[in-house]
Enzyme design. Structure first.
Site, PDB file in Angstrom:
ATOM      1  N   ALA A  86      -2.272   9.244  -6.123  1.00  0.00           N
ATOM      2  CA  ALA A  86      -2.909   8.836  -7.377  1.00  0.00           C
ATOM      3  C   ALA A  86      -1.875   8.645  -8.482  1.00  0.00           C
ATOM      4  CB  ALA A  86      -3.936   9.873  -7.821  1.00  0.00           C
ATOM      5  N   VAL A  87      -2.188   7.684  -9.345  1.00  0.00           N
ATOM      6  CA  VAL A  87      -1.406   7.429 -10.554  1.00  0.00           C
ATOM      7  C   VAL A  87      -2.390   7.472 -11.717  1.00  0.00           C
ATOM      8  CG1 VAL A  87       0.040   5.764 -11.786  1.00  0.00           C
ATOM      9  CG2 VAL A  87       0.233   5.974  -9.297  1.00  0.00           C
ATOM     10  N   GLU A 119      -5.387   6.447   5.127  1.00  0.00           N
ATOM     11  CA  GLU A 119      -6.676   5.783   5.089  1.00  0.00           C
ATOM     12  C   GLU A 119      -6.916   5.330   3.664  1.00  0.00           C
ATOM     13  OE1 GLU A 119      -6.746   8.721   8.351  1.00  0.00           O
ATOM     14  OE2 GLU A 119      -6.630   9.099   6.204  1.00  0.00           O
ATOM     15  N   ASN A 124     -11.289  -0.908  -1.691  1.00  0.00           N
ATOM     16  CA  ASN A 124     -10.191  -0.724  -2.644  1.00  0.00           C
ATOM     17  C   ASN A 124      -9.106  -1.784  -2.423  1.00  0.00           C
ATOM     18  OD1 ASN A 124      -8.290   0.196  -4.464  1.00  0.00           O
ATOM     19  ND2 ASN A 124      -8.496   2.349  -3.855  1.00  0.00           N
ATOM     20  N   TYR A 131      -0.354  -1.193  -0.766  1.00  0.00           N
ATOM     21  CA  TYR A 131       0.146  -0.656   0.503  1.00  0.00           C
ATOM     22  C   TYR A 131       0.735  -1.760   1.378  1.00  0.00           C
ATOM     23  CZ  TYR A 131      -2.189   3.775  -0.627  1.00  0.00           C
ATOM     24  OH  TYR A 131      -2.586   4.950  -1.220  1.00  0.00           O
TER      25      TYR A 131
END
Length: 163
Positions: A86-87, A119, A124, A131
């Site tokens: 997370a950011v 995953e 998203n 990714y």
């Protein structure tokens, strides 16, 4: 004309955040970020259990030492399983997620892991794009892996990247 870069013309390397190990004292800040960026955030128990199980948590801090990004990984033999990434919202869209991924790759290489598995929610698209641009490729689908709204479930795309 001298084209040799001088120290004053190079980006400030010291300004790049260094990867730092996270622990129990960081959980409150992690939860603040988690609850802002995920529709179904991990709980305090999820993070505590991960640390108790020996999983690794690392993050990036800004100039004021405020945590703004983190990941949690679970080593499995010669592979790392990226469990959480997370950011913080104010830091998104600035390349900091990619910076954190690069730090993850450095970490994995230093410890001689062969690959990283993760995953990601099928919906998203932004994360999938990040990714993919970082070298991850889809290798499968986990049906109904994630909780979704209205008691529904959402598929996960399983991705892997060689180190």
């Amino acid at each position: 004309m001298n084209l040799t870069p001088t120290l004053s013309s190079l980006p400030a390397l010291a300004a790049l955040p260094a990867l730092c190990k996270l622990g129990y004292a960081d959980i409150d800040r992690i939860l603040t970020i988690e609850e802002q960026v995920y529709t179904h955030p991990w709980t305090r128990g999820n993070f505590t259990d991960s640390l108790l199980s020996g999983y690794e948590a690392y993050g990036l801090r800004d100039a004021e030492q405020e945590l703004f990004a983190y990941f949690v990984v679970m080593p499995i033999l010669d592979e790392l399983h990226l469990l959480n990434f997370a950011v913080d919202l104010p830091h998104q869209g600035q390349g900091k997620g990619r910076l954190l991924l690069d730090k993850l790759f450095d970490y994995a290489n230093e410890l001689h892991y062969v690959s990283i598995l993760l995953e990601v929610r099928r919906s998203n698209a932004r994360a999938i794009s990040v990714y993919e641009s970082a070298g991850f490729a889809a290798i499968g689908v986990r049906k109904g892996y994630y909780p979704a709204h209205n008691e529904q479930r959402e598929d996960a795309i399983v991705m892997r990247r060689a180190c």
